[in-house]
Design a protein around this motif. Structure first.
Motif, PDB file in Angstrom:
ATOM      1  N   LEU A  12     -26.960 -49.720 -18.406  1.00 17.55           N
ATOM      2  CA  LEU A  12     -27.699 -50.460 -19.432  1.00 17.55           C
ATOM      3  C   LEU A  12     -28.026 -51.881 -18.969  1.00 17.55           C
ATOM      4  O   LEU A  12     -29.130 -52.379 -19.199  1.00 17.55           O
ATOM      5  CB  LEU A  12     -26.889 -50.510 -20.735  1.00 17.55           C
ATOM      6  CG  LEU A  12     -26.728 -49.184 -21.481  1.00 17.55           C
ATOM      7  CD1 LEU A  12     -25.755 -49.339 -22.639  1.00 17.55           C
ATOM      8  CD2 LEU A  12     -28.076 -48.679 -21.972  1.00 17.55           C
ATOM      9  N   SER A  13     -27.082 -52.513 -18.300  1.00 16.62           N
ATOM     10  CA  SER A  13     -27.308 -53.862 -17.776  1.00 16.62           C
ATOM     11  C   SER A  13     -28.422 -53.875 -16.743  1.00 16.62           C
ATOM     12  O   SER A  13     -29.283 -54.763 -16.744  1.00 16.62           O
ATOM     13  CB  SER A  13     -26.029 -54.412 -17.144  1.00 16.62           C
ATOM     14  OG  SER A  13     -25.010 -54.500 -18.097  1.00 16.62           O
ATOM     15  N   MET A  24     -30.205 -63.804 -15.719  1.00 22.17           N
ATOM     16  CA  MET A  24     -29.658 -63.665 -17.072  1.00 22.17           C
ATOM     17  C   MET A  24     -28.144 -63.755 -16.976  1.00 22.17           C
ATOM     18  O   MET A  24     -27.536 -63.050 -16.168  1.00 22.17           O
ATOM     19  CB  MET A  24     -30.082 -62.325 -17.672  1.00 22.17           C
ATOM     20  CG  MET A  24     -29.631 -62.131 -19.110  1.00 22.17           C
ATOM     21  SD  MET A  24     -30.191 -60.579 -19.838  1.00 22.17           S
ATOM     22  CE  MET A  24     -31.874 -60.992 -20.226  1.00 22.17           C
ATOM     23  N   ASP A  25     -27.565 -64.634 -17.779  1.00 17.54           N
ATOM     24  CA  ASP A  25     -26.110 -64.799 -17.710  1.00 17.54           C
ATOM     25  C   ASP A  25     -25.396 -63.698 -18.489  1.00 17.54           C
ATOM     26  O   ASP A  25     -25.991 -62.996 -19.306  1.00 17.54           O
ATOM     27  CB  ASP A  25     -25.689 -66.187 -18.173  1.00 17.54           C
ATOM     28  CG  ASP A  25     -25.994 -66.459 -19.638  1.00 17.54           C
ATOM     29  OD1 ASP A  25     -26.423 -65.543 -20.353  1.00 17.54           O
ATOM     30  OD2 ASP A  25     -25.784 -67.603 -20.066  1.00 17.54           O
ATOM     31  N   LEU A  53     -26.626 -56.524  -7.340  1.00 26.24           N
ATOM     32  CA  LEU A  53     -27.115 -57.692  -8.063  1.00 26.24           C
ATOM     33  C   LEU A  53     -26.956 -58.953  -7.230  1.00 26.24           C
ATOM     34  O   LEU A  53     -26.075 -59.033  -6.385  1.00 26.24           O
ATOM     35  CB  LEU A  53     -26.323 -57.890  -9.362  1.00 26.24           C
ATOM     36  CG  LEU A  53     -26.417 -56.841 -10.448  1.00 26.24           C
ATOM     37  CD1 LEU A  53     -25.532 -57.233 -11.635  1.00 26.24           C
ATOM     38  CD2 LEU A  53     -27.847 -56.649 -10.900  1.00 26.24           C
ATOM     39  N   ASN A  54     -27.812 -59.927  -7.497  1.00 23.79           N
ATOM     40  CA  ASN A  54     -27.635 -61.280  -6.996  1.00 23.79           C
ATOM     41  C   ASN A  54     -26.917 -62.060  -8.082  1.00 23.79           C
ATOM     42  O   ASN A  54     -27.194 -61.878  -9.266  1.00 23.79           O
ATOM     43  CB  ASN A  54     -28.987 -61.960  -6.737  1.00 23.79           C
ATOM     44  CG  ASN A  54     -29.672 -61.431  -5.514  1.00 23.79           C
ATOM     45  OD1 ASN A  54     -29.056 -61.243  -4.477  1.00 23.79           O
ATOM     46  ND2 ASN A  54     -30.961 -61.167  -5.627  1.00 23.79           N
ATOM     47  N   SER A  55     -26.009 -62.928  -7.682  1.00 24.47           N
ATOM     48  CA  SER A  55     -25.276 -63.762  -8.624  1.00 24.47           C
ATOM     49  C   SER A  55     -25.595 -65.223  -8.325  1.00 24.47           C
ATOM     50  O   SER A  55     -25.489 -65.660  -7.179  1.00 24.47           O
ATOM     51  CB  SER A  55     -23.776 -63.510  -8.464  1.00 24.47           C
ATOM     52  OG  SER A  55     -23.044 -64.399  -9.267  1.00 24.47           O
ATOM     53  N   TYR A  56     -26.007 -65.960  -9.355  1.00 22.98           N
ATOM     54  CA  TYR A  56     -26.346 -67.369  -9.206  1.00 22.98           C
ATOM     55  C   TYR A  56     -25.436 -68.197 -10.085  1.00 22.98           C
ATOM     56  O   TYR A  56     -25.232 -67.882 -11.254  1.00 22.98           O
ATOM     57  CB  TYR A  56     -27.805 -67.623  -9.616  1.00 22.98           C
ATOM     58  CG  TYR A  56     -28.798 -66.833  -8.801  1.00 22.98           C
ATOM     59  CD1 TYR A  56     -29.195 -67.261  -7.545  1.00 22.98           C
ATOM     60  CD2 TYR A  56     -29.322 -65.644  -9.290  1.00 22.98           C
ATOM     61  CE1 TYR A  56     -30.097 -66.534  -6.797  1.00 22.98           C
ATOM     62  CE2 TYR A  56     -30.231 -64.900  -8.552  1.00 22.98           C
ATOM     63  CZ  TYR A  56     -30.614 -65.353  -7.308  1.00 22.98           C
ATOM     64  OH  TYR A  56     -31.510 -64.622  -6.572  1.00 22.98           O
ATOM     65  N   GLY A  58     -24.190 -72.030 -11.744  1.00 25.86           N
ATOM     66  CA  GLY A  58     -24.794 -73.242 -12.268  1.00 25.86           C
ATOM     67  C   GLY A  58     -25.371 -73.052 -13.656  1.00 25.86           C
ATOM     68  O   GLY A  58     -25.280 -71.985 -14.262  1.00 25.86           O
ATOM     69  N   ILE A  59     -25.989 -74.105 -14.133  1.00 27.86           N
ATOM     70  CA  ILE A  59     -26.497 -74.125 -15.499  1.00 27.86           C
ATOM     71  C   ILE A  59     -27.594 -73.083 -15.739  1.00 27.86           C
ATOM     72  O   ILE A  59     -27.701 -72.524 -16.820  1.00 27.86           O
ATOM     73  CB  ILE A  59     -26.980 -75.534 -15.884  1.00 27.86           C
ATOM     74  CG1 ILE A  59     -27.165 -75.626 -17.393  1.00 27.86           C
ATOM     75  CG2 ILE A  59     -28.234 -75.922 -15.152  1.00 27.86           C
ATOM     76  CD1 ILE A  59     -27.153 -77.021 -17.925  1.00 27.86           C
ATOM     77  N   ASN A  60     -28.404 -72.818 -14.751  1.00 25.08           N
ATOM     78  CA  ASN A  60     -29.450 -71.801 -14.874  1.00 25.08           C
ATOM     79  C   ASN A  60     -29.074 -70.520 -14.149  1.00 25.08           C
ATOM     80  O   ASN A  60     -29.944 -69.736 -13.778  1.00 25.08           O
ATOM     81  CB  ASN A  60     -30.783 -72.338 -14.341  1.00 25.08           C
ATOM     82  CG  ASN A  60     -31.310 -73.477 -15.176  1.00 25.08           C
ATOM     83  OD1 ASN A  60     -31.201 -73.449 -16.396  1.00 25.08           O
ATOM     84  ND2 ASN A  60     -31.842 -74.504 -14.535  1.00 25.08           N
ATOM     85  N   GLY A  61     -27.794 -70.331 -13.941  1.00 26.59           N
ATOM     86  CA  GLY A  61     -27.311 -69.183 -13.186  1.00 26.59           C
ATOM     87  C   GLY A  61     -27.330 -67.898 -13.983  1.00 26.59           C
ATOM     88  O   GLY A  61     -27.730 -67.854 -15.142  1.00 26.59           O
ATOM     89  N   GLY A  62     -26.892 -66.856 -13.334  1.00 25.95           N
ATOM     90  CA  GLY A  62     -26.845 -65.550 -13.966  1.00 25.95           C
ATOM     91  C   GLY A  62     -26.984 -64.471 -12.916  1.00 25.95           C
ATOM     92  O   GLY A  62     -26.618 -64.668 -11.752  1.00 25.95           O
TER      93      GLY A  62
END
Length: 83
Positions: A12-13, A24-25, A53-56, A58-62
């Motif tokens: 689903l994710s 998207m966090d 998945l890529n993981s980011y 920080g404030i705009n991460g996700g």
């Protein structure tokens, strides 16, 4: 074959993440899917660790998809989540 709840949530994710290009966090994703944030965070980390998945940070991460949706197969998702 029975699919565990973790595998179901992983799929689903991935579906939700395939519809967006920006990260998207886990909190936003858990609200959208009505899934426990802590449980979903573990699933997302497992998918990131297995290059799905890529993981980011920080404030705009996700999270974003690392591959095109049609290049992701269910076996690799199940293997990543189930260990």
């Amino acid at each position: 074959m029975l699919i565990t709840r973790a595998s179901e949530y992983a799929i689903l994710s991935l579906i939700v993440l395939s519809k967006t290009t920006s990260p998207m966090d886990s909190e936003t994703l858990s609200r959208e899917l009505t899934i426990s944030k802590s449980f979903l965070a573990k699933i997302l980390q497992a998918l990131a660790k297995n290059d799905i998945l890529n993981s980011y940070k920080g404030i705009n991460g996700g999270f974003t998809l690392k591959k095109l949706p049609h290049d992701i197969n269910m076996l690799e998702v199940f293997s990543a989540v189930e260990g």
